[in-house]
Design a protein around this motif. Structure first.
Motif, PDB file in Angstrom:
ATOM      1  N   GLU A  30       0.585  -7.248   2.040  1.00  0.00           N
ATOM      2  CA  GLU A  30       1.344  -8.301   1.423  1.00  0.00           C
ATOM      3  C   GLU A  30       2.600  -8.652   2.303  1.00  0.00           C
ATOM      4  OE1 GLU A  30       2.823  -8.395  -2.438  1.00  0.00           O
ATOM      5  OE2 GLU A  30       0.931  -8.084  -3.416  1.00  0.00           O
ATOM      6  N   VAL A  31       2.840  -9.747   2.841  1.00  0.00           N
ATOM      7  CA  VAL A  31       4.084 -10.181   3.398  1.00  0.00           C
ATOM      8  C   VAL A  31       4.800 -11.217   2.644  1.00  0.00           C
ATOM      9  CG1 VAL A  31       4.969 -11.295   5.532  1.00  0.00           C
ATOM     10  CG2 VAL A  31       3.155  -9.939   5.808  1.00  0.00           C
ATOM     11  N   GLY A  47      -0.747  -1.824  -1.013  1.00  0.00           N
ATOM     12  CA  GLY A  47      -0.807  -1.151  -1.993  1.00  0.00           C
ATOM     13  C   GLY A  47      -2.369  -1.029  -2.331  1.00  0.00           C
ATOM     14  N   TYR A  48      -2.775  -0.422  -3.388  1.00  0.00           N
ATOM     15  CA  TYR A  48      -4.108  -0.178  -3.683  1.00  0.00           C
ATOM     16  C   TYR A  48      -4.505  -0.634  -5.264  1.00  0.00           C
ATOM     17  CZ  TYR A  48      -8.799   2.159  -4.232  1.00  0.00           C
ATOM     18  OH  TYR A  48      -9.960   2.556  -4.353  1.00  0.00           O
ATOM     19  N   ALA A  49      -5.269  -1.559  -5.507  1.00  0.00           N
ATOM     20  CA  ALA A  49      -5.777  -2.102  -6.688  1.00  0.00           C
ATOM     21  C   ALA A  49      -6.953  -1.368  -7.336  1.00  0.00           C
ATOM     22  CB  ALA A  49      -6.123  -3.566  -6.527  1.00  0.00           C
ATOM     23  N   MET A  50      -6.767  -1.045  -8.330  1.00  0.00           N
ATOM     24  CA  MET A  50      -7.654  -0.554  -9.270  1.00  0.00           C
ATOM     25  C   MET A  50      -8.054  -1.250 -10.346  1.00  0.00           C
ATOM     26  SD  MET A  50      -5.716   3.192  -9.553  1.00  0.00           S
ATOM     27  CE  MET A  50      -4.246   2.795  -9.407  1.00  0.00           C
ATOM     28  N   PRO A 111     -11.591 -16.328   0.771  1.00  0.00           N
ATOM     29  CA  PRO A 111     -11.815 -14.867   0.054  1.00  0.00           C
ATOM     30  C   PRO A 111     -11.058 -13.757   0.771  1.00  0.00           C
ATOM     31  CG  PRO A 111     -13.933 -15.974   0.525  1.00  0.00           C
ATOM     32  CD  PRO A 111     -12.770 -16.730   1.319  1.00  0.00           C
ATOM     33  N   LYS A 112     -10.304 -13.008   0.009  1.00  0.00           N
ATOM     34  CA  LYS A 112      -9.419 -11.757   0.150  1.00  0.00           C
ATOM     35  C   LYS A 112      -8.075 -12.336   0.815  1.00  0.00           C
ATOM     36  CE  LYS A 112     -12.150  -8.580  -1.207  1.00  0.00           C
ATOM     37  NZ  LYS A 112     -12.008  -7.800  -2.147  1.00  0.00           N
ATOM     38  N   LEU A 113      -7.820 -13.572   0.797  1.00  0.00           N
ATOM     39  CA  LEU A 113      -6.184 -13.933   1.108  1.00  0.00           C
ATOM     40  C   LEU A 113      -5.832 -14.940   0.265  1.00  0.00           C
ATOM     41  CD1 LEU A 113      -4.152 -14.044   3.370  1.00  0.00           C
ATOM     42  CD2 LEU A 113      -5.186 -16.141   4.493  1.00  0.00           C
ATOM     43  N   ARG A 114      -4.638 -14.739  -0.313  1.00  0.00           N
ATOM     44  CA  ARG A 114      -4.116 -15.454  -1.315  1.00  0.00           C
ATOM     45  C   ARG A 114      -2.598 -15.715  -1.133  1.00  0.00           C
ATOM     46  NH1 ARG A 114      -4.898 -11.787  -6.168  1.00  0.00           N
ATOM     47  NH2 ARG A 114      -4.920 -10.095  -4.576  1.00  0.00           N
ATOM     48  N   VAL A 115      -2.299 -16.959  -1.619  1.00  0.00           N
ATOM     49  CA  VAL A 115      -0.946 -17.214  -1.596  1.00  0.00           C
ATOM     50  C   VAL A 115      -0.220 -16.793  -3.102  1.00  0.00           C
ATOM     51  CG1 VAL A 115      -1.149 -19.651  -2.552  1.00  0.00           C
ATOM     52  CG2 VAL A 115       0.896 -18.940  -1.417  1.00  0.00           C
ATOM     53  N   LYS A 116       0.802 -16.071  -3.080  1.00  0.00           N
ATOM     54  CA  LYS A 116       1.363 -15.442  -4.233  1.00  0.00           C
ATOM     55  C   LYS A 116       2.733 -15.466  -4.331  1.00  0.00           C
ATOM     56  CE  LYS A 116       2.017 -10.703  -5.996  1.00  0.00           C
ATOM     57  NZ  LYS A 116       1.801  -9.117  -5.708  1.00  0.00           N
ATOM     58  N   GLY A 117       3.199 -15.618  -5.462  1.00  0.00           N
ATOM     59  CA  GLY A 117       4.614 -15.862  -6.024  1.00  0.00           C
ATOM     60  C   GLY A 117       5.069 -14.901  -7.063  1.00  0.00           C
ATOM     61  N   ASN A 118       6.202 -14.256  -6.859  1.00  0.00           N
ATOM     62  CA  ASN A 118       6.774 -13.421  -8.289  1.00  0.00           C
ATOM     63  C   ASN A 118       8.202 -13.908  -8.471  1.00  0.00           C
ATOM     64  OD1 ASN A 118       4.902 -11.426  -7.450  1.00  0.00           O
ATOM     65  ND2 ASN A 118       5.995 -10.418  -5.794  1.00  0.00           N
ATOM     66  N   VAL A 119       8.273 -14.155  -9.694  1.00  0.00           N
ATOM     67  CA  VAL A 119       9.709 -14.486 -10.392  1.00  0.00           C
ATOM     68  C   VAL A 119      10.033 -13.596 -11.454  1.00  0.00           C
ATOM     69  CG1 VAL A 119      10.636 -16.660 -11.287  1.00  0.00           C
ATOM     70  CG2 VAL A 119       8.911 -16.779  -9.977  1.00  0.00           C
ATOM     71  N   LEU A 128       2.028 -13.973   1.240  1.00  0.00           N
ATOM     72  CA  LEU A 128       0.695 -13.927   1.409  1.00  0.00           C
ATOM     73  C   LEU A 128       0.107 -12.644   1.093  1.00  0.00           C
ATOM     74  CD1 LEU A 128       0.184 -16.030   4.840  1.00  0.00           C
ATOM     75  CD2 LEU A 128      -0.787 -16.613   2.559  1.00  0.00           C
ATOM     76  N   THR A 129      -1.005 -12.545   0.400  1.00  0.00           N
ATOM     77  CA  THR A 129      -1.759 -11.111   0.249  1.00  0.00           C
ATOM     78  C   THR A 129      -3.222 -11.432   0.916  1.00  0.00           C
ATOM     79  OG1 THR A 129      -0.334 -11.146  -1.729  1.00  0.00           O
ATOM     80  CG2 THR A 129      -2.316  -9.728  -1.584  1.00  0.00           C
ATOM     81  N   LEU A 130      -3.282 -10.009   1.773  1.00  0.00           N
ATOM     82  CA  LEU A 130      -4.615  -9.901   2.174  1.00  0.00           C
ATOM     83  C   LEU A 130      -5.257  -8.566   1.522  1.00  0.00           C
ATOM     84  CD1 LEU A 130      -6.787 -10.676   4.538  1.00  0.00           C
ATOM     85  CD2 LEU A 130      -5.467  -8.933   5.791  1.00  0.00           C
ATOM     86  N   GLY A 131      -6.555  -8.785   0.975  1.00  0.00           N
ATOM     87  CA  GLY A 131      -7.258  -7.528   0.383  1.00  0.00           C
ATOM     88  C   GLY A 131      -7.257  -7.779  -1.115  1.00  0.00           C
ATOM     89  N   TYR A 132      -7.188  -6.649  -1.734  1.00  0.00           N
ATOM     90  CA  TYR A 132      -7.046  -6.217  -3.085  1.00  0.00           C
ATOM     91  C   TYR A 132      -8.388  -7.010  -3.618  1.00  0.00           C
ATOM     92  CZ  TYR A 132      -2.198  -5.257  -2.497  1.00  0.00           C
ATOM     93  OH  TYR A 132      -1.052  -4.850  -2.114  1.00  0.00           O
TER      94      TYR A 132
END
Length: 132
Positions: A30-31, A47-50, A111-119, A128-132
């Motif tokens: 993630e960046v 990170g590692y998603a389970m 696929p495997k690339l998402r825009v992400k927000g945390n609040v 951006l998140t790559l993978g998971y």
């Protein structure tokens, strides 16, 4: 060589090592750019998603760059991904002596690339998140 250069180089090596494998076994990178611990800065983490069903538990860690300084952080997220759609969840970010709970939301770009927000209280970021 100062600590900043060593830490920056180590973070770059970790991201470079993870990026080719980001599509396998739940590894991801993630960046983000946001505000944490009272300062604006950039987060670079991995990170590692389970996963089980549409649910996932993702522990991770990274480096938060702010005002010419770096801080290590850890995080854990529990999320649910709607089929071929958005991911919603909750998380906690650990940095210094602070634990910041937050809500998270991600939408796929490809696929495997998402825009992400945390609040959350005293923490918000977008990236951006790559993978998971």
């Amino acid at each position: 060589m100062n600590f900043t250069k060593i830490l920056t180089g180590a973070a770059a090596l970790v991201i470079a090592a993870i990026a080719p494998a980001a599509h396998a076994e739940g590894l991801g990178a993630e960046v983000n750019y946001g505000r944490a611990d009272g300062h604006w800065g950039a987060e670079i983490g991995a990170g590692y998603a389970m996963g089980f069903g549409g649910f996932s538990l993702t522990p991770g860690a990274g480096v938060y760059f702010r005002n010419g300084d770096e801080r290590l952080y850890g995080r854990i997220e529990a999320a649910y991904t709607l089929p071929a759609s958005a991911t919603i969840g909750i998380g906690a970010r650990f940095s210094s002596d602070n634990i910041r709970p937050y809500a998270t939301f991600a939408m796929p770009l490809i696929p495997k690339l998402r825009v992400k927000g945390n609040v959350g209280p005293k923490y918000y970021a977008v990236g951006l998140t790559l993978g998971y």
